[in-house]
Scaffold this motif. Structure first.
Motif, short mmCIF file in Angstrom:
data_model
loop_
_atom_site.label_atom_id
_atom_site.label_comp_id
_atom_site.label_asym_id
_atom_site.label_seq_id
_atom_site.Cartn_x
_atom_site.Cartn_y
_atom_site.Cartn_z
N PHE A 169 126.89 8.97 -12.79
CA PHE A 169 127.92 8.18 -12.10
C PHE A 169 127.82 6.80 -12.98
N VAL A 170 126.76 6.29 -13.47
CA VAL A 170 126.80 5.18 -14.08
C VAL A 170 127.46 5.11 -15.26
N MET A 171 127.43 6.33 -16.06
CA MET A 171 128.42 6.56 -17.19
C MET A 171 129.73 6.54 -17.05
N THR A 172 130.16 7.05 -15.86
CA THR A 172 131.66 7.17 -15.76
C THR A 172 132.05 5.70 -15.42
N VAL A 173 131.11 4.94 -14.57
CA VAL A 173 131.79 3.76 -14.19
C VAL A 173 131.71 2.78 -15.60
N PHE A 191 128.14 18.88 -6.52
CA PHE A 191 129.30 19.64 -6.02
C PHE A 191 128.63 19.72 -4.22
N SER A 192 127.48 19.52 -3.96
CA SER A 192 126.90 19.48 -2.67
C SER A 192 126.35 18.34 -2.13
N ASP A 193 125.43 17.56 -2.49
CA ASP A 193 124.88 16.33 -2.07
C ASP A 193 125.84 15.20 -2.27
N TYR A 194 126.18 15.14 -3.43
CA TYR A 194 127.17 13.96 -4.13
C TYR A 194 128.63 14.16 -4.05
N LEU A 195 129.09 15.27 -2.98
CA LEU A 195 130.64 15.64 -3.27
C LEU A 195 131.38 14.44 -3.30
N ILE A 196 131.12 13.56 -2.33
CA ILE A 196 132.13 12.43 -1.85
C ILE A 196 132.03 11.47 -3.13
N SER A 197 131.02 11.22 -3.51
CA SER A 197 130.79 10.23 -4.61
C SER A 197 131.63 10.71 -5.96
N PHE A 198 131.51 12.11 -5.96
CA PHE A 198 131.97 12.78 -7.13
C PHE A 198 133.60 12.47 -7.02
N VAL A 257 135.34 10.31 -5.19
CA VAL A 257 135.46 8.76 -5.30
C VAL A 257 135.73 8.43 -6.93
N THR A 258 134.50 9.10 -7.44
CA THR A 258 134.53 8.66 -9.08
C THR A 258 135.85 9.22 -9.78
N SER A 259 136.54 10.23 -9.17
CA SER A 259 137.71 10.60 -10.14
C SER A 259 138.82 9.79 -9.39
N LEU A 303 138.31 6.43 -8.92
CA LEU A 303 138.07 5.31 -9.79
C LEU A 303 138.63 5.50 -11.22
N LEU A 304 138.32 6.75 -11.81
CA LEU A 304 138.71 6.81 -13.29
C LEU A 304 140.37 6.78 -13.30
N LEU A 305 141.01 7.47 -12.26
CA LEU A 305 142.50 7.35 -12.40
C LEU A 305 143.03 5.88 -12.34
N ALA A 306 142.39 5.04 -11.34
CA ALA A 306 142.51 3.74 -11.07
C ALA A 306 142.21 2.80 -12.48
N ALA A 307 141.36 3.29 -13.16
CA ALA A 307 140.92 2.51 -14.42
C ALA A 307 141.98 3.02 -15.38
N ILE A 308 142.49 4.32 -15.42
CA ILE A 308 143.56 4.92 -16.61
C ILE A 308 144.82 3.93 -16.13
N VAL A 309 145.11 3.82 -14.83
CA VAL A 309 146.28 2.91 -14.65
C VAL A 309 146.31 1.53 -14.93
N GLY A 310 145.02 0.89 -14.61
CA GLY A 310 144.81 -0.61 -14.74
C GLY A 310 144.90 -0.81 -16.14
N ALA A 311 144.28 0.01 -17.05
CA ALA A 311 144.13 -0.16 -18.44
C ALA A 311 145.46 -0.15 -19.22
N MET A 312 146.58 0.75 -18.78
CA MET A 312 147.84 0.83 -19.19
C MET A 312 148.56 -0.32 -18.78
N ALA A 313 148.50 -0.64 -17.42
CA ALA A 313 149.27 -1.98 -17.13
C ALA A 313 148.75 -3.19 -17.54
N LEU A 314 147.45 -3.06 -18.01
CA LEU A 314 147.03 -4.89 -18.60
C LEU A 314 147.29 -4.63 -20.13
#
Lengths: 100, 187
Positions: free
Chosen positions: A64-68, B137-144, B146-148, B150-161
């Motif tokens: 997760f740290v790498m992703t962030v 895909f079991s214990d950390y499913l929600i974090s996983f 949410v990470t996706s 986050l990455l989508l937001a980062a892509i859009v943000g970087a493009m907009a900036l």
């Protein structure tokens, strides 16, 4: 076998080098690189202590740290490009428009 | 991991991290940083975290560093000039604070119960991609998930900036004059 404290000690040294980079350098891109050093130092501590405890949660945290870090680098470098386009500088001392 | 290998990798990592902080040319800083990341990746593999070690090489030393290099070349940065001597006192203070940070971290490490002692024997399959995928895909499913986002937001943000403001084609002349050519839109 290497004791785990050696790994954590190396992690502490690398983290302090990263902090020194943020404090000493004026180039925003190099400050960014120093932040990457700090993130990697923390990753090393995660993996080493996870190995010590025999659990793999630390490795998932590193994932997760790498992703962030990737997201942070993309957005941060975009901000740097936008700032450079407006101000023609990446020197942190000259970016003082909002300074008190 | 044998002690000799650890000492070699640790010396390599610390030396190249110092190089990152101390060199003047940003490209040299970046190359030193890649050496640090590779040394840490080898340490990950030596600690049994094989998947994370290879991810470090691919994602960090590969993709993120290429992004940095691309920006350095895009901005056409030159080596930094020497700063005026008035900053020397501040730099000495910064170095002192970093030394204090190292001392503090080592004091904490000295008292930490988990840091010392022998490492536990790794269970079979430790650090394998199968185990990590199962946990993700079991214990950390929600974090996983949410990470996706986050990455989508980062892509859009970087493009907009980072994009230039588009040339106004249908706007009125007043709006075109008010909208500067170099202002990033949506920032």
């Amino acid at each position: 076998m290497v004791p785990m404290s050696y790994f954590v000690g190396l992690s502490a040294v690398l983290f302090a080098i990263g902090v020194a980079g943020v404090l000493l350098r004026r180039n925003i891109i190099v400050i960014f690189m120093s932040i990457e050093i700090m993130l990697n130092a923390v990753n090393l501590a995660f993996v080493a202590l996870g190995r010590r405890l025999g659990s793999m949660d630390g490795q998932v945290m590193v994932f997760f740290v790498m992703t962030v870090a990737a997201a942070e680098a993309a957005v941060g470098l975009a901000i740097i490009i936008a700032v450079f386009r407006n101000r023609e500088t990446v020197n942190a001392d000259q970016l003082n428009l909002m300074r008190w | 991991m044998p002690l000799g290998v650890f000492i070699f990798l640790a010396a390599l990592a610390v030396t190249s991290a110092l190089g990152t902080v101390l060199q003047r040319n940003p490209v040299h800083c970046l190359l030193a940083l890649v050496v640090t990341l590779l040394a840490i990746a080898v340490m990950f593999i030596g600690l049994g975290a094989v998947t994370v070690g290879f991810l470090q090489v691919i994602v960090y030393a590969g993709a993120i560093m290429v992004l940095f290099l691309f920006v350095i070349w895009l901005l056409n940065l030159q080596a930094e000039l020497r700063t005026s001597p008035g900053y020397l006192a501040l730099k000495a203070l910064a170095g002192l604070l970093c030394a204090a940070l190292v001392a503090e971290l080592f004091t904490l490490l000295w008292h930490a119960p988990t840091a010392g002692g022998a490492q536990a024997a790794a269970p079979p399959g430790y650090g394998s991609i199968e185990k990590i995928a199962t946990m993700l895909f079991s214990d950390y499913l929600i974090s996983f998930e949410v990470t996706s986002v986050l990455l989508l937001a980062a892509i859009v943000g970087a493009m907009a900036l980072a994009r230039r403001a588009p040339a106004p084609q249908h706007a009125s002349p007043q709006a075109a004059a008010a909208d500067g050519p170099a202002r990033p839109e949506g920032a």
